[in-house]
Scaffold this motif. Structure first.
Motif, PDB file in Angstrom:
ATOM      1  N   GLN A  70     -14.311  -5.325  -5.613  1.00  0.00           N
ATOM      2  CA  GLN A  70     -14.429  -5.792  -6.987  1.00  0.00           C
ATOM      3  C   GLN A  70     -14.124  -7.293  -7.068  1.00  0.00           C
ATOM      4  N   SER A  84      -3.979 -12.515 -15.299  1.00  0.00           N
ATOM      5  CA  SER A  84      -4.576 -12.351 -13.974  1.00  0.00           C
ATOM      6  C   SER A  84      -4.767 -10.866 -13.694  1.00  0.00           C
ATOM      7  N   SER A  85      -5.628 -10.571 -12.741  1.00  0.00           N
ATOM      8  CA  SER A  85      -5.900  -9.160 -12.432  1.00  0.00           C
ATOM      9  C   SER A  85      -4.656  -8.492 -11.852  1.00  0.00           C
ATOM     10  N   TYR A  86      -3.779  -9.295 -11.242  1.00  0.00           N
ATOM     11  CA  TYR A  86      -2.530  -8.757 -10.696  1.00  0.00           C
ATOM     12  C   TYR A  86      -1.635  -8.258 -11.829  1.00  0.00           C
ATOM     13  N   ASP A 101      -6.399 -13.412  -7.148  1.00  0.00           N
ATOM     14  CA  ASP A 101      -6.358 -14.201  -8.382  1.00  0.00           C
ATOM     15  C   ASP A 101      -5.237 -15.228  -8.427  1.00  0.00           C
ATOM     16  N   GLU A 127      -0.417   0.117 -14.250  1.00  0.00           N
ATOM     17  CA  GLU A 127       0.549   1.014 -13.599  1.00  0.00           C
ATOM     18  C   GLU A 127       1.627   1.447 -14.598  1.00  0.00           C
ATOM     19  N   HIS A 132      -7.258   4.141  -9.848  1.00  0.00           N
ATOM     20  CA  HIS A 132      -7.269   3.870  -8.401  1.00  0.00           C
ATOM     21  C   HIS A 132      -8.574   4.270  -7.743  1.00  0.00           C
ATOM     22  N   ILE A 133      -9.408   5.029  -8.455  1.00  0.00           N
ATOM     23  CA  ILE A 133     -10.692   5.573  -7.993  1.00  0.00           C
ATOM     24  C   ILE A 133     -10.608   6.223  -6.610  1.00  0.00           C
ATOM     25  N   PHE A 134      -9.446   6.677  -6.255  1.00  0.00           N
ATOM     26  CA  PHE A 134      -9.251   7.482  -5.040  1.00  0.00           C
ATOM     27  C   PHE A 134      -7.960   8.267  -5.236  1.00  0.00           C
ATOM     28  N   ARG A 136      -5.101  -7.797  -5.687  1.00  0.00           N
ATOM     29  CA  ARG A 136      -5.350  -8.535  -6.939  1.00  0.00           C
ATOM     30  C   ARG A 136      -4.543  -9.833  -6.964  1.00  0.00           C
ATOM     31  N   LYS A 137      -3.290  -9.729  -6.541  1.00  0.00           N
ATOM     32  CA  LYS A 137      -2.418 -10.910  -6.552  1.00  0.00           C
ATOM     33  C   LYS A 137      -2.963 -11.986  -5.600  1.00  0.00           C
ATOM     34  N   PRO A 176     -11.573  -0.799  -2.504  1.00  0.00           N
ATOM     35  CA  PRO A 176     -12.413  -0.926  -3.702  1.00  0.00           C
ATOM     36  C   PRO A 176     -12.021  -2.133  -4.565  1.00  0.00           C
ATOM     37  N   VAL A 177     -10.730  -2.454  -4.598  1.00  0.00           N
ATOM     38  CA  VAL A 177     -10.281  -3.618  -5.373  1.00  0.00           C
ATOM     39  C   VAL A 177     -10.793  -4.898  -4.701  1.00  0.00           C
ATOM     40  N   GLU A 233       8.499  -5.663  -7.595  1.00  0.00           N
ATOM     41  CA  GLU A 233       7.689  -6.889  -7.542  1.00  0.00           C
ATOM     42  C   GLU A 233       8.581  -8.116  -7.730  1.00  0.00           C
ATOM     43  N   ARG A 248      10.520  -9.327  -4.614  1.00  0.00           N
ATOM     44  CA  ARG A 248       9.776  -9.669  -3.399  1.00  0.00           C
ATOM     45  C   ARG A 248      10.396 -10.841  -2.636  1.00  0.00           C
ATOM     46  N   ARG A 263     -14.046   3.167 -12.352  1.00  0.00           N
ATOM     47  CA  ARG A 263     -12.745   2.596 -12.697  1.00  0.00           C
ATOM     48  C   ARG A 263     -12.618   2.351 -14.203  1.00  0.00           C
ATOM     49  N   GLU A 292      -7.875   2.996   1.324  1.00  0.00           N
ATOM     50  CA  GLU A 292      -8.737   3.755   0.403  1.00  0.00           C
ATOM     51  C   GLU A 292      -8.624   3.228  -1.026  1.00  0.00           C
ATOM     52  N   VAL A 293      -7.451   2.773  -1.402  1.00  0.00           N
ATOM     53  CA  VAL A 293      -7.226   2.291  -2.763  1.00  0.00           C
ATOM     54  C   VAL A 293      -7.435   0.778  -2.859  1.00  0.00           C
ATOM     55  N   ASN A 327      -2.520  -3.612  -5.874  1.00  0.00           N
ATOM     56  CA  ASN A 327      -2.056  -4.707  -6.725  1.00  0.00           C
ATOM     57  C   ASN A 327      -1.910  -6.004  -5.945  1.00  0.00           C
ATOM     58  N   LEU A 328      -1.533  -5.877  -4.669  1.00  0.00           N
ATOM     59  CA  LEU A 328      -1.381  -7.086  -3.855  1.00  0.00           C
ATOM     60  C   LEU A 328      -2.735  -7.732  -3.564  1.00  0.00           C
ATOM     61  N   PRO A 375      -0.109   2.927  -1.529  1.00  0.00           N
ATOM     62  CA  PRO A 375      -1.456   2.502  -1.922  1.00  0.00           C
ATOM     63  C   PRO A 375      -1.494   1.671  -3.204  1.00  0.00           C
ATOM     64  N   ALA A 376      -0.742   2.078  -4.232  1.00  0.00           N
ATOM     65  CA  ALA A 376      -0.799   1.354  -5.509  1.00  0.00           C
ATOM     66  C   ALA A 376      -0.332  -0.085  -5.322  1.00  0.00           C
ATOM     67  N   GLN A 377       0.717  -0.281  -4.513  1.00  0.00           N
ATOM     68  CA  GLN A 377       1.212  -1.641  -4.282  1.00  0.00           C
ATOM     69  C   GLN A 377       0.181  -2.454  -3.500  1.00  0.00           C
TER      70      GLN A 377
END
Lengths: 274, 405
Positions: free
Chosen positions: B120, A3-5, B95, A12, A192-194, B91-92, B116-117, A235, A238, A120, B112-113, B88-89, B83-85
């Protein structure tokens, strides 16, 4: 098909692994850098400006970013030659904050508002950088050069008496470490493209060091394992909702109490061998 | 937690723009939404109240028969304001959880991060708090924000501030580590002050501090020496309280103006005698039947939640969250969605198209539309926080072209 996740987490881990290796290489000569996020920032901004403003292909831009970060590492490495331990940590920490403030004030790259417009990268492209770099460091660890680096770490005076050029070794480690951080920065920016200065703060530097301390600093697989653990543990935790970061901190303390040398070391690898 | 009859009755009024076409159209189905909130990290209080607000809405909708018979389920994740989390969230949620749309993330940096995801993944993400200029506009067509650009709000609040407090001279202090505060303090405010004929006393050497600083005495002493009529504090509430407390300690009692992140009960407690002017699209204590029902339903839940202050009040971002879920609900009922798993992709597209041309949706304070920038066109208020409460002074609308409140 993942998955993309999961792909996001793997990306990362790939980036964080290279960043952790940058600390690992510098640590090989006994130097602790708390400013590697600054080298990462230089790589990230250089590569981004090259791809966005000048249309440079991403791999080349990342390589140039690595060179710029490496040169900066060399420059920072000179005054760092006179420092050790906590004093070096404080000096590199100051350098990190200085660099972050520089990008905060640099209007050409958006200042605090950040910089975007990059294309990306894929997960495959990130690991196409991470895997060879890991293999390179693993191979370096089997070389006489690494032994020389470790000799400087263990006793600099004795190493000098043995005829080793300790200045060159320390500067070399700083330069290579900074270049690795620059590559991690370039990949980070194009994943991250930012990017913004806040992404390269002290927390980032501490995460890099933590990955090495947690994973183990005696072999390159340690920092990679540490980077993966740092990315995956929050993760995996969670399910405990608001307490997950507290639990994550507690887990780190427990692991470091049980394995002060880090999770992965040569003895463990030997024991795991069939 | 018990649900009062009153709060149950609030549900249709809050969430549904018009009576449902067919109450059982989606019987046995599920509307799965996602939410990204910072339940840990620097904005944990906002994230935790957001979570309570979302759970309340979910509970009320389901207790009221669901959305056209479909059960509402909201998957809420903590991004720790990282932002990174957040990316990813997205995406989660796209999908793994296969949600219809996302509410959040909260911070502009995360948006900002993450936006874009979302683009996509072709999944709507609507922020409840980001107000950094241009963040949604740069990530069209899937990014939305149920917020108003700070520059738009200041066009109303600054002239009122000048008039009401006879402001002739002013000084600025801002949080140099926070992108939103930097934009407001160093770019938007100086321009707006010039437009409004207010002399900026520390132009060229604006006072700054960094997120997490606990001592701003030197900066406040320097500002006090300038003797301005008023002060601009560009920071979120958690940092601004440090400045307000120091102003109070030094006896520097001057009216303060800032952006929407100042709206918090913590600001009221920091220096009750200092009038703090800001803008809000909702504030606890706001009058009106619908909005009071929302406040009365949420406030006791917040105060009963472990980890939140016992005197906490619902924030503007809680209201925004409830509205976002309401707009998604509206899209399900009126946007031609089928809710069939096989149609998830087309349902997401229909929901996006519905939001883009949103009309007839009544938020807590009035109708909401979205401009082509992805930002909300809605009612806002210039409010003054003093002596423990927020008071509404001017009502405005973030009119955009032909879209108005």
């Amino acid at each position: 098909m993942i998955s993309s996740y999961v792909a996001g987490l793997l990306a990362e881990i790939g980036i964080a692994s290279i960043a952790a290796l940058s600390v690992h290489v510098i640590l090989a000569v006994g130097q602790l850098s708390l400013g590697n996020a600054a080298f990462m920032a230089c790589g990230a901004y250089t590569a981004s400006v090259l791809t966005v403003e000048h249309g440079v292909p991403v791999p080349l831009a990342i390589a140039v970013g690595a060179v710029v970060s490496g040169v900066l590492g060399l420059v920072v490495g000179f005054p760092a030659l006179r420092l050790r331990g906590i004093y070096l940590a404080m000096a590199t920490l100051g350098f990190g904050e200085m660099t972050r403030s520089f990008f905060l004030s640099l209007d050409a790259t958006g200042g605090a508002a950040g910089y975007s417009g990059m294309q990306r990268l894929s997960l495959g492209a990130i690991w196409a950088w991470a895997l060879p770099l890991l293999v390179l460091v693993l191979l370096a660890e089997r070389s006489r050069l690494w032994l020389a680096l470790n000799a400087v770490r263990d006793d600099e005076t004795a190493a000098r008496l043995l005829g080793l050029n300790t200045v060159a070794l320390k500067l070399g480690a700083f330069t290579v470490g900074a270049a690795l951080a620059g590559i991690a920065g370039g990949l980070f920016a194009h994943w991250h493209i930012f990017i913004e200065p806040g992404a390269f703060n002290l927390d980032r530097s501490i995460e890099m060091v933590l990955a090495v301390v947690l994973g183990g600093s005696t072999i390159a697989l340690g920092p990679v394992f540490g980077a993966a653990a740092l990315a995956l543990a929050p993760e995996a935790l969670r399910f405990i909702a608001d307490w997950r970061l507290a639990a994550f901190g507690a887990l780190l303390i427990v692991i470091l109490l049980l394995r002060p040398q880090g999770i992965i070391d040569r003895r463990l690898l030997r024991a795991l061998k069939p | 937690m018990t649900v009062s009859r009153r709060s149950l009755l609030a549900t249709p009024a809050l969430l549904l723009a018009r009576p449902a076409v067919s109450q059982a159209r989606f019987a046995g189905m599920e509307v799965k939404l996602g939410a990204i909130v910072p339940s840990s990290g620097p904005f944990a209080e906002w994230g935790r109240t957001n979570t309570v607000a979302l759970r309340m809405v979910e509970e009320q909708v389901n207790a009221g028969g669901g959305i056209g018979g479909a059960r509402l389920s909201i998957a809420i994740y903590d991004d720790a304001a990282r932002p990174a989390q957040a990316a990813n969230l997205v995406r989660k949620l796209a999908d793994d959880d296969k949600v219809l749309a996302i509410a959040g993330p909260l911070t502009s940096s995360a948006c900002e991060v993450a936006f874009p995801v979302a683009n996509q993944a072709k999944l709507v993400a609507c922020s409840q708090a980001s107000s950094k200029p241009g963040t949604a506009a740069a990530n069209r067509p899937w990014a939305f924000r149920n917020t108003i650009d700070e520059a738009v709000l200041l066009k109303t609040s600054l002239p009122w501030f000048k008039r009401s407090y006879s402001v002739e001279t002013i000084a600025i202090i801002y949080d140099a580590k926070d992108a939103n505060s930097v934009a407001l303090g160093s770019r938007i405010m100086p321009e707006m002050l010039k437009e409004n004929g207010i002399r900026l006393l520390n132009e060229g050497s604006l006072a700054t501090f960094n997120t997490g600083d606990i001592d701003v005495s030197a900066q406040v002493t320097a500002l006090k020496a300038l003797n301005p009529t008023a002060l601009v504090v560009a920071a979120d509430y958690s940092q601004a309280v440090t400045v307000l407390r120091e102003m109070r300690r030094q006896g520097f009692i001057k009216p303060v103006i800032g952006g929407t992140p100042l709206i918090s009960s913590a600001i009221l407690r920091a220096a009750p005698e200092i009038p703090v002017v800001s803008c809000a699209t909702y504030y606890a204590g706001q009058q009106g039947e619908k909005v009071q029902r929302f406040t009365n339903a949420l406030q006791p839940r917040l105060r009963a939640t472990a980890g939140l202050p016992p005197t906490i009040e619902p924030s503007m971002y809680d209201a925004h969250m409830a509205e976002i879920v309401g707009m998604y609900t509206d899209a399900v009922l009126r946007g031609g969605l089928t809710l069939k798993p096989a149609d998830l992709e087309s349902d997401r597209e229909k929901l996006r198209a519905h939001l883009e041309k949103l009309s007839g949706y009544e938020g807590l304070s009035g109708p909401i539309h979205f401009a082509e920038t992805g930002d909300a066109v809605k009612v806002f208020f210039t409010v003054v926080g003093q002596n423990g409460s927020w008071t509404e002074k001017v009502r405005g609308c973030s009119t955009h072209g032909s879209l108005t409140c």
